[in-house]
Design a protein around this motif. Structure first.
Motif, PDB file in Angstrom:
ATOM      1  N   PHE A  73      -4.858  11.585  -7.117  1.00 54.81           N
ATOM      2  CA  PHE A  73      -6.065  11.081  -6.427  1.00 54.81           C
ATOM      3  C   PHE A  73      -7.255  10.973  -7.413  1.00 54.81           C
ATOM      4  CE2 PHE A  73     -10.250  12.494  -4.368  1.00 54.81           C
ATOM      5  CZ  PHE A  73     -10.204  11.359  -3.517  1.00 54.81           C
TER       6      PHE A  73
ATOM      7  N   PRO B 143      -5.570   1.867 -12.442  1.00 54.69           N
ATOM      8  CA  PRO B 143      -4.624   1.443 -11.512  1.00 54.69           C
ATOM      9  C   PRO B 143      -3.152   1.666 -11.825  1.00 54.69           C
ATOM     10  CG  PRO B 143      -5.172  -0.077 -12.816  1.00 54.69           C
ATOM     11  CD  PRO B 143      -6.317   0.915 -13.255  1.00 54.69           C
TER      12      PRO B 143
ATOM     13  N   PRO C 107      -0.981   7.309 -13.838  1.00 56.88           N
ATOM     14  CA  PRO C 107      -1.171   7.159 -12.420  1.00 56.88           C
ATOM     15  C   PRO C 107       0.336   6.650 -11.777  1.00 56.88           C
ATOM     16  CG  PRO C 107      -2.782   6.006 -13.170  1.00 56.88           C
ATOM     17  CD  PRO C 107      -2.088   6.112 -14.441  1.00 56.88           C
TER      18      PRO C 107
ATOM     19  N   ASN D 107      -9.919   6.252 -12.074  1.00 59.34           N
ATOM     20  CA  ASN D 107      -9.918   4.947 -11.360  1.00 59.34           C
ATOM     21  C   ASN D 107      -9.133   3.932 -12.100  1.00 59.34           C
ATOM     22  OD1 ASN D 107     -10.368   3.126  -9.061  1.00 59.34           O
ATOM     23  ND2 ASN D 107     -11.838   1.946 -10.283  1.00 59.34           N
TER      24      ASN D 107
ATOM     25  N   THR E 287       0.729  -1.274  -0.052  1.00 56.29           N
ATOM     26  CA  THR E 287       0.010  -0.005  -0.048  1.00 56.29           C
ATOM     27  C   THR E 287       1.156   1.253   0.129  1.00 56.29           C
ATOM     28  OG1 THR E 287      -0.030   0.140   2.476  1.00 56.29           O
ATOM     29  CG2 THR E 287      -1.639  -1.220   1.418  1.00 56.29           C
TER      30      THR E 287
ATOM     31  N   GLY F 100     -13.282  10.628 -10.538  1.00 58.74           N
ATOM     32  CA  GLY F 100     -12.149  10.188 -10.991  1.00 58.74           C
ATOM     33  C   GLY F 100     -12.074   8.920 -12.178  1.00 58.74           C
TER      34      GLY F 100
ATOM     35  N   ASN G 111      -6.933  10.562 -10.667  1.00 54.80           N
ATOM     36  CA  ASN G 111      -6.708   9.655 -11.672  1.00 54.80           C
ATOM     37  C   ASN G 111      -6.672   8.443 -11.301  1.00 54.80           C
ATOM     38  OD1 ASN G 111      -3.751   8.803 -13.804  1.00 54.80           O
ATOM     39  ND2 ASN G 111      -5.798   9.571 -14.553  1.00 54.80           N
ATOM     40  N   SER G 112      -6.293   7.748 -10.173  1.00 56.02           N
ATOM     41  CA  SER G 112      -6.290   6.357  -9.761  1.00 56.02           C
ATOM     42  C   SER G 112      -7.431   5.871  -8.826  1.00 56.02           C
ATOM     43  CB  SER G 112      -5.032   6.502  -8.723  1.00 56.02           C
ATOM     44  OG  SER G 112      -5.065   7.161  -7.682  1.00 56.02           O
ATOM     45  N   THR G 113      -8.224   6.845  -8.522  1.00 57.62           N
ATOM     46  CA  THR G 113      -9.627   6.386  -7.674  1.00 57.62           C
ATOM     47  C   THR G 113     -10.703   7.083  -8.266  1.00 57.62           C
ATOM     48  OG1 THR G 113      -9.731   8.375  -6.284  1.00 57.62           O
ATOM     49  CG2 THR G 113      -7.997   6.737  -5.642  1.00 57.62           C
ATOM     50  N   TYR G 114     -12.026   6.487  -7.915  1.00 52.88           N
ATOM     51  CA  TYR G 114     -13.174   6.970  -8.316  1.00 52.88           C
ATOM     52  C   TYR G 114     -13.459   8.452  -8.056  1.00 52.88           C
ATOM     53  CZ  TYR G 114     -14.728   2.544 -10.104  1.00 52.88           C
ATOM     54  OH  TYR G 114     -14.736   1.356 -10.889  1.00 52.88           O
ATOM     55  N   ALA G 115     -12.557   8.746  -6.857  1.00 54.80           N
ATOM     56  CA  ALA G 115     -12.936  10.118  -6.435  1.00 54.80           C
ATOM     57  C   ALA G 115     -14.270  10.721  -6.333  1.00 54.80           C
ATOM     58  CB  ALA G 115     -11.621  11.224  -7.154  1.00 54.80           C
TER      59      ALA G 115
ATOM     60  N   TRP H 204       2.134   9.561  -9.229  1.00 55.49           N
ATOM     61  CA  TRP H 204       2.354   8.974  -8.019  1.00 55.49           C
ATOM     62  C   TRP H 204       3.804   9.494  -7.591  1.00 55.49           C
ATOM     63  CZ3 TRP H 204       4.431   3.575  -7.033  1.00 55.49           C
ATOM     64  CH2 TRP H 204       4.574   3.118  -5.756  1.00 55.49           C
TER      65      TRP H 204
END
Length: 465
Positions: free
Chosen positions: A332, A346, A355, A344, A20, A342, A334-338, A359
């Motif tokens: 945030f 991975p 992403p 989302n 994580t 977003g 770009n990589s999640t549903y926000a 990051w």
């Protein structure tokens, strides 16, 4: 190498899912807390001046072995190690050394430690590079290596801007960049020959059949020079980095490119055999541009007739905070549903997708802020120095001798680390060693690397990236 053991080695680094981001942050925070304790000892007690045996051992324990233990013995409790390091510092509050040197050296130490530690079971599999999707410590380390190179590359741009002579023609700049590329490309060829010639275990889906990280580093300078001409139209390197990442991500999502890279059978042509390395280069290129953008903003002194050194330093800190927030916010969304807004997508180091670029840029901007803040609080005389001699003296006082040496000899040490890693793996069955045996080898390895760094620094051998 014995075929059955080679197969075990390859399986040991394949199909991993990663860790994580929270855990990765906790592990990498050890570098910052180690520097904090080093700074407290130096500022309050001048512990590392003069630099005797006790200072050397303590410096090694704090800035090298702490990172090694964070990724191995304390991998399940990195926050506890951070507490151990911070607790003594609270007694004698003080700083760290010039933050760019600290940042680059810490990144180099993490990289060098990990490339051998990953071959032992003492190094958690969740810290090793993931197969397709996910985040891990080593995935972050590869991107940070490129980001760091981008940061320091800004020096050449700033020198050019401050020069009164006309800008050098593109073809001459390309020739100059080739001089930086050739040693890296030669190292890439040597690594390719050694891996194939010695039948060394390799993870083909990492970069491809022939490509390796040296090739990625080697091709960056000429491509950056080509893009540098675009700064007359788009003056922000961050915008160029983001534009590159967006266009690459659009190509991944709207064409068959993603499937071609990840699951397509390997054909006989070179592109098919090395598609991971070739196409991930686009993402690494975007990371390099993002790093250069940060370097452009933080390397200049920033003082003027109307801006004091303190004001200039506050501007740098504010700039790093804004950079970290900018990249983190984009990551945030770009990589999640926000909250439904977003994309989302991975993270994928294998693709070096958008992403991943965001990051790495967010993490490194935040790391630079932490190191800069530590220096500002504990060694304010560094940025307040009014003469060159005073600045050199304050910088030397506020800089770990080991971190200075690792920063100065980056490329040479990276090569030595790769050679030592190969030698250990060819002579020791790393998969069959228990934790005490593995830690013994890794501590000796870290000590040899540190000795090489200090030796290169003593004899003024500078091989930085």
């Amino acid at each position: 190498m014995d075929p059955s053991y080679k197969a075990r080695k390859e399986a040991f680094v394949s199909n991993l899912a990663g860790s994580t981001i929270l855990e990765i942050n906790a592990v990498t925070l050890v570098a910052s807390t180690s520097v904090l304790l080093w700074s407290a000892l130096q500022s309050r007690l001048s512990f590392f001046t003069p630099y005797g045996p006790a200072a050397l051992v303590t410096d090694f324990l704090l800035n090298v072995l702490a990172i090694l233990f964070a990724t191995t013995a304390y991998s399940s409790a990195p926050l506890l190690l951070n507490v151990f390091l911070v607790s003594p510092a609270e007694e004698s509050l003080l700083p760290v050394h010039p933050f760019l040197t600290t940042y680059r050296a810490a990144m180099m130490i993490v990289t060098c430690v990990a490339i051998l530690a990953v071959d032992f079971r003492a190094f958690p599999r969740r810290f090793a590079k993931v197969e397709n999707w996910g985040t891990s410590l080593m995935d972050l380390g590869v991107g940070s290596f490129v980001f760091s190179a981008g940061v320091v590359s800004a020096r050449a741009v700033l020198k050019g801007r401050n020069s009164k002579s006309p800008k050098v023609a593109l073809h001459k700049r390309l020739i100059g960049s080739a001089r930086h590329s050739i040693p890296l490309l030669v190292l890439g060829l040597i690594r390719l020959w050694s891996v194939k010639g010695l039948d060394y275990a390799e993870h083909v889906t990492e970069y491809g059949v022939h490509w390796n990280f040296f090739f990625t580093l080697g091709f960056l300078p000429p491509f950056v020079e080509l893009f540098d001409s675009l700064t007359t139209l788009v003056p922000s390197y961050e915008a160029l980095a983001l534009g590159t990442a967006v266009l690459y991500q659009v190509a991944l999502e709207s064409t068959d490119l993603k499937g071609y890279i990840l699951v397509s059978p390997r054909g006989p042509d070179l592109l098919s055999k090395n598609r991971e390395g070739v196409f991930s280069f686009i993402g690494y290129f975007a990371i390099f541009l993002a790093g250069r953008g940060v370097g452009i903003r933080i390397i200049p002194r920033g003082t003027s007739a109307t801006k004091s050194p303190q004001q200039a330093r506050r501007s740098i800190l504010a700039s790093l905070v804004l950079q970290a927030l900018f990249w983190s916010t984009l990551f945030f969304f770009n990589s999640t549903y926000a909250f439904g807004y977003g994309a989302n997508i991975p993270v994928s180091r294998r693709l070096a997708n958008m992403p991943y670029v965001l990051w790495v840029s967010a993490f490194n901007s935040a790391q630079l802020f932490l190191f800069c803040l530590t220096e500002t609080v504990f060694f304010p005389a560094v940025h307040r120095a009014t003469s060159k001699d005073g600045e050199v003296e304050q910088t030397s006082f506020a800089t770990s001798r080991i971190l200075h040496a690792f920063n100065r000899g980056g490329l040479g040490l990276f090569l030595i680390a790769n050679l030592l890693t190969g030698a250990v793996n060819l002579s020791v069955p790393t998969l069959d060693l228990n934790t005490p045996q593995a830690m013994g080898i890794l501590i000796v390895y870290a000590a040899v690397l540190t000795g090489a760094a200090l030796g290169m620094d003593k004899y003024n051998i500078k091989l930085s990236l």
